[in-house]
Design an enzyme around this catalytic site. Structure first.
Site, PDB file in Angstrom:
ATOM      1  CE  LYS A  66       6.911   5.019   1.623  1.00 33.38           C
ATOM      2  NZ  LYS A  66       6.762   3.568   1.469  1.00 33.38           N
TER       3      LYS A  66
ATOM      4  CG  ASP B 207       8.014   1.514   4.222  1.00 30.96           C
ATOM      5  OD1 ASP B 207       8.752   0.556   3.925  1.00 30.96           O
ATOM      6  OD2 ASP B 207       6.948   1.761   3.627  1.00 30.96           O
TER       7      ASP B 207
ATOM      8  CD  GLU C  64       5.406  -0.335   6.057  1.00 33.24           C
ATOM      9  OE1 GLU C  64       4.887   0.216   7.044  1.00 33.24           O
ATOM     10  OE2 GLU C  64       4.999  -0.155   4.890  1.00 33.24           O
TER      11      GLU C  64
ATOM     12  CD  GLU D 115       4.509  -2.220   1.094  1.00 35.94           C
ATOM     13  OE1 GLU D 115       4.746  -1.659   2.177  1.00 35.94           O
ATOM     14  OE2 GLU D 115       4.483  -1.608   0.023  1.00 35.94           O
TER      15      GLU D 115
ATOM     16  CG  ASP E  70      -3.095  -2.763  -0.250  1.00 32.15           C
ATOM     17  OD1 ASP E  70      -2.448  -1.709  -0.234  1.00 32.15           O
ATOM     18  OD2 ASP E  70      -4.297  -2.830  -0.622  1.00 32.15           O
TER      19      ASP E  70
ATOM     20  CG  HIS F 231       0.468  -1.420   2.031  1.00 28.56           C
ATOM     21  ND1 HIS F 231      -0.004  -1.470   0.729  1.00 28.56           N
ATOM     22  CD2 HIS F 231       1.510  -0.570   2.011  1.00 28.56           C
ATOM     23  CE1 HIS F 231       0.745  -0.685  -0.040  1.00 28.56           C
ATOM     24  NE2 HIS F 231       1.668  -0.125   0.716  1.00 28.56           N
TER      25      HIS F 231
ATOM     26  CD  GLU G  45       0.600   3.075   4.157  1.00 25.24           C
ATOM     27  OE1 GLU G  45       0.256   1.891   4.048  1.00 25.24           O
ATOM     28  OE2 GLU G  45       1.695   3.522   3.756  1.00 25.24           O
TER      29      GLU G  45
HETATM   30 CA    CA Z   1       5.431   0.228   2.781  1.00 21.67          CA
END
Ligand code: CA
Length: 381
Positions: free
Chosen positions: A171, A200, A226, A252, A275, A302, A335
């Protein structure tokens, strides 16, 4: 068979340690589970996704007030017609966001009923398995302080490598300088271990900073980058793809085949990430997967839901074709969120358990799980 009941269950659980992603602090976990009952005694389960900061009550209200009246008395095996009925009847005030998450939750429950009624796992009803097991990647690396956490995140990377993860998604989006310090520390922690990294930023930056970050990280040979910019900025995505060599991933926060059509027509992404609990359920993800295939784009979903959303995603990934097949192609990866989440451990009879970095497709009918009603009551919001 007829649908006799539709219930949305809102769940909440405070986190012992709040964590941050680039858009805010997550202090509690929320989930909206959907239960569809039939006169045949079969019950289907689905989930409407709560993104990090999204209250479950929005999708629950949409299910109770807008979707339930369309479903009661209908044949639950009419999955595709029911999807169209739900989407078309709510189109003028829906199309994206929590309304489509609500449809997703109902749709997943209908596939669960269909599988239970036919005695088949959902992936088989989706057309069959392109793979019988799916490799996972670690999502985590959230922040406890915000900035200046490179050493702790490097330790987390070492730990995930020891647990068998071959892919780690970091992240970022906490300022380009802080992001680069984190990536340098993580990359040295796993050097020589054969792992692959993704990043991401949760659309923290505009194009200039997103390019600066991507260029500085080019030597790391990232598997993907991402949500580099805001979901609405399709021109920004396209510009980034032109300026960087790294595969760009996103989606996502996109919904249905209509939303993904714009993403694909703009040549915005290399990897599409719907997702299943947000983009319109398994039905919509099938539409999206076909369109992605026609554009040469790989779908790699996602996953951020509870046990119900996780297992629905696993069935979907099993049934996804490769957009660009070859002997040594990159297969879609699952994920696997490593952050604290009671709804992944305590909600169903058979929570997903990784083995050596892989998940096997479930073989029981439907989604292959049963929701624990006691846990529903314990976590009821
Ligand atoms: Ca993400």
């Amino acid at each position: 068979m007829k649908i006799t009941g539709v219930r949305a269950h809102c769940l909440a659980s405070e986190l012992e340690t709040p964590f941050a992603f680039s858009q805010g602090w997550v202090k509690a976990r929320g989930a909206c589970l959907v239960e569809v009952q039939t006169d045949a005694g079969l019950t289907g389960w689905g989930e409407a996704l709560c993104q990090g900061l999204q209250p479950p009550q929005i999708a629950a209200a949409a299910i109770e007030s807008a979707l339930k009246p369309l479903l009661i008395g209908a044949d639950p095996l009419q999955i595709e017609p029911l999807w169209h009925r739900m989407y078309m009847q709510t189109r003028d005030y829906g199309m994206k966001g929590a309304m489509i998450a609500a449809i997703s939750g109902v749709d997943i429950a209908l596939w669960d009923i269909a599988g239970k009624s036919l005695g088949q796992p959902v992936w088989r009803l989706l057309g069959g398995a392109h793979r019988e097991r799916v490799q996972i990647y670690a999502t985590g690396f959230y922040r406890e302080a915000g900035q200046g956490e490179a050493p702790r995140l490097a330790d987390e990377a070492t730990q995930r490598a020891a647990e068998g993860f071959r892919f780690l998604k970091i992240k970022l989006g906490f300022g380009v300088a802080d992001d680069l310090a984190v990536m340098q520390a993580v990359a040295s922690a796993i050097e020589g271990k054969g792992l692959r990294l993704m990043i991401d930023t949760n659309h923290a930056y505009g194009v200039a900073d997103a390019v600066r970050l991507g260029r500085a990280l080019a030597p790391l040979d990232l598997r993907w980058y991402e949500e580099p910019v805001a979901a609405e900025d399709l021109a920004g995505y396209r510009e980034l793809r032109a300026k960087l060599d790294v595969p760009v991933a996103g989606g996502e926060n996109e919904f249905t085949v209509f939303g993904f059509r714009q993403l694909f027509e703009a040549r915005a992404v290399d990897i599409a990430q719907p997702d299943v609990c947000a983009a319109g359920g398994l039905t919509a993800c099938r539409h999206i997967a076909s369109l992605a295939l026609a554009h040469g784009v790989q779908v790699n979903p996602h996953v951020w839901g509870s046990s119900v959303g996780q297992v629905a995603s696993l069935h979907l990934i099993g049934a996804l074709p490769l957009a660009n097949p070859s002997l040594f192609a990159d297969e879609p990866v699952f994920e696997y969120d490593c952050s604290a989440h009671p709804f992944r451990e305590q909600l169903v009879d058979k929570p997903l358990r990784q083995r050596g970095g892989w998940l096997d497709l479930p073989t029981a009918p439907g989604l292959g799980i049963e929701v624990d009603h006691g846990a529903l009551e314990r976590f009821r919001a």
